[in-house]
Scaffold this motif. Structure first.
Motif, mmCIF file in Angstrom:
data_model
loop_
_atom_site.group_PDB
_atom_site.id
_atom_site.type_symbol
_atom_site.label_atom_id
_atom_site.label_comp_id
_atom_site.label_asym_id
_atom_site.label_seq_id
_atom_site.Cartn_x
_atom_site.Cartn_y
_atom_site.Cartn_z
ATOM 1 N N TYR A 42 0.835 -1.205 0.000
ATOM 2 C CA TYR A 42 0.000 0.000 0.000
ATOM 3 C C TYR A 42 0.872 1.258 0.000
ATOM 4 N N SER A 43 1.928 1.264 0.817
ATOM 5 C CA SER A 43 2.818 2.427 0.901
ATOM 6 C C SER A 43 3.499 2.705 -0.439
ATOM 7 N N ARG A 44 3.760 1.674 -1.192
ATOM 8 C CA ARG A 44 4.416 1.855 -2.485
ATOM 9 C C ARG A 44 3.445 2.336 -3.555
ATOM 10 N N ALA B 198 0.215 3.769 -3.031
ATOM 11 C CA ALA B 198 -0.653 4.906 -2.699
ATOM 12 C C ALA B 198 -0.209 6.221 -3.330
ATOM 13 N N PRO B 199 1.092 6.576 -3.317
ATOM 14 C CA PRO B 199 1.499 7.863 -3.902
ATOM 15 C C PRO B 199 1.175 7.997 -5.385
ATOM 16 N N ARG B 200 0.924 6.874 -6.047
ATOM 17 C CA ARG B 200 0.647 6.938 -7.488
ATOM 18 C C ARG B 200 -0.835 7.227 -7.771
ATOM 19 N N ARG C 283 -4.321 9.220 -7.788
ATOM 20 C CA ARG C 283 -4.807 10.600 -7.805
ATOM 21 C C ARG C 283 -6.322 10.598 -7.503
ATOM 22 N N PRO D 170 -1.570 13.549 -3.528
ATOM 23 C CA PRO D 170 -1.260 12.128 -3.759
ATOM 24 C C PRO D 170 -0.936 11.404 -2.461
ATOM 25 N N GLY D 171 -1.640 10.287 -2.207
ATOM 26 C CA GLY D 171 -1.388 9.455 -1.042
ATOM 27 C C GLY D 171 -2.003 9.950 0.242
ATOM 28 N N LYS D 172 -2.708 11.080 0.214
ATOM 29 C CA LYS D 172 -3.246 11.657 1.452
ATOM 30 C C LYS D 172 -4.732 11.391 1.650
ATOM 31 N N ARG E 232 -7.366 5.779 3.488
ATOM 32 C CA ARG E 232 -6.887 4.517 2.931
ATOM 33 C C ARG E 232 -7.977 3.722 2.213
ATOM 34 N N ILE F 190 -8.297 5.022 -1.228
ATOM 35 C CA ILE F 190 -7.122 4.712 -2.064
ATOM 36 C C ILE F 190 -7.116 3.231 -2.445
#
Length: 465
Positions: free
Chosen positions: A35-37, A39-41, A43, A49-51, A54, A57
């Motif tokens: 998920y951490s990898r 999530a930033p991708r 939109r 991004p990623g905020k 969860r 996302i």
């Protein structure tokens, strides 16, 4: 390293099935990492991004993509841990099947790997093999010098009927059923009157023919004649001889030695030829002797050879063939067309020799382990340096090649095989003899250097972490 539970099951063909279980906590951690990898991708409108929350996302990512990312993160580590837990050193890439991977559950998978076979090697210290001793005599030297004279022979035009061994300039036509075949005629063709090289019956038909004479020679074309539609046909060769040359050998005297650059006198030439023949005979004797020693060793070994090792050796031989073809400017695809063959056919042809080589190396490795034979870093360094010095083309990459793990592993293996053969040879025949140089093919070295990246882990069959 992941904590795992492992059960192993031995299968025929030196295969082992690992049944592996990873607890649910580690599965959860891998999902969090995935998920951490990812999530930033993602939109989502109104959020950086990623905020975003969860759940939002994860819905955007989708469980299949999140699951696959988490599985990829955990599987390699779990597999390597399972190998260490089971104490296995695979010789190929595993076949992995995942039975279970989900939230809140343990991960379960199986990995089928090939391992080195159990080797049964009977007593080998009693191997005794006679060492051949070939002595070169005057007759051998005479024959070699005659071959040298043949290489320096000169052609001289003569005005006489054709004899065996002459070189002719001819015009030829091929007739079938009385008609001249279009496209089969030649003008000013050069040929040697040699019945071993010409179509059967042609050399005999030419013998006695004179310059300017035309002669019809009735022949049956061989089954392998290049023009398939003519193969096996009864035809007439109409040959007109335009010139005849005979081969004249240089005199057997001191001038011959100077002409071939092998001394100043005939006696010196004979001595040089004798010494070279004797050295070649010695090397051939040594090779026969070693082959007999290794055959005796092979007869003392029992093992079920894994297909993975055989396939690896077959593929290595095919790569060697491809490299040799490349040196001649020929691509493998074109070679297969020329030979009317296929890659599968070539691999099948290489298989018997591959099996024998794998058996031999397994036996030698067993002997080396029992006898505590090793290769030092200094010996490897010397071998690498020697191989690099022999090939200027790859010497520019000396630094990379000298330190590449696959290169050093290759030479360590080759030197250990050589040392083990020498050990067995010394026991098989008590008298001393020069040993042959270890193989150090520059092209093998180059290939090893090109494959240095990431290859060391593959040799263990482990996935990269």
């Amino acid at each position: 390293m992941a904590a795992v539970k492992v059960d192993t099951e031995r299968k025929p063909g030196s295969q082992v099935v690992l049944s592996v279980e990873v607890d649910a906590d580690q599965v959860s951690k891998s999902i969090d990492q995935a998920y951490s990898r990812l999530a930033p991708r993602v939109r989502i409108a109104g959020f950086r991004p990623g905020k975003a929350p969860r759940p939002m996302i994860e819905r955007e990512i989708g469980w299949p993509a999140l699951r696959q990312e988490a599985l990829d993160l955990l599987l390699a580590t779990a597999y390597n841990s399972a190998l260490d837990e089971a104490g296995l050193d695979p010789i190929d890439v595993p076949r992995v099947e995942v039975q279970q991977f989900d939230r809140g559950q343990a991960m379960k998978f199986t990995a089928t790997v090939s391992v080195k076979p159990e080797i049964t090697l009977k007593e080998y210290k009693d191997i005794r093999v006679p060492r051949p001793r070939t002595e070169i005599g005057d007759v051998d030297v005479d024959e070699a010098i005659e071959r040298l004279r043949g290489r320096f022979a000169e052609l001289h035009a003569v005005e006489r009927p054709v004899r065996a061994g002459d070189f002719l300039t001819v015009d030829t036509h091929i007739l079938k059923s009385g008609a001249v075949l279009i496209g089969e005629s030649q003008t000013d063709a050069q040929l040697e009157v040699d019945k071993e090289r010409l179509i059967p019956g042609l050399a005999e038909g030419l013998t006695g023919q004179t310059i300017g004479d035309s002669r019809d020679i009735r022949l049956t074309l061989p089954a392998d004649y290049p023009k398939k539609d003519l193969a096996g046909s009864d035809v007439v060769f109409r040959v007109t001889v335009k010139s005849v040359k005979e081969r004249r050998l240089p005199a057997l005297d001191d001038e011959l030695a100077r002409q071939v650059g092998r001394g100043q006198t005939l006696a010196e030439l004979r001595q040089e030829v004798h010494d070279e023949l004797q050295e070649a005979a010695h090397q051939a004797d040594e090779q026969r002797f070693e082959n007999d020693v290794l055959k005796a060793l092979d007869e003392r070994m029992e093992a079920e050879i894994p297909e993975a090792l055989i396939d690896r050796e077959v593929n290595r031989r095919v790569r060697e063939l491809e490299l040799r073809l490349q040196e001649q400017g020929v691509k493998m695809e074109r070679y297969l067309e020329y030979t009317n063959s296929s890659l599968d056919v070539i691999k099948a042809e290489q298989r018997p020799q591959a099996v024998q080589k794998v058996r031999l190396e397994l036996a030698l490795e067993t002997v080396a382990e029992r006898e505590g034979l090793t290769v030092s870093d200094g010996e490897i360094e010397e071998a690498v340096t020697s191989a690099l010095a022999e090939d200027e083309q790859i010497s520019r990459r000396t630094r990379d090649l000298r330190t590449a793990d696959p290169v050093r592993a290759y030479f360590r293996h080759q030197l250990l095989m050589r040392k083990t053969i020498d050990y067995l040879s010394a026991m098989a025949a008590p008298e001393s003899s020069d040993t042959m140089e270890p193989p150090a093919e520059a092209k093998e070295l180059e290939h090893a250097g090109q494959s240095a990246s990431g290859r060391e882990r593959k040799t263990r069959g482990k996935k990269e972490r």
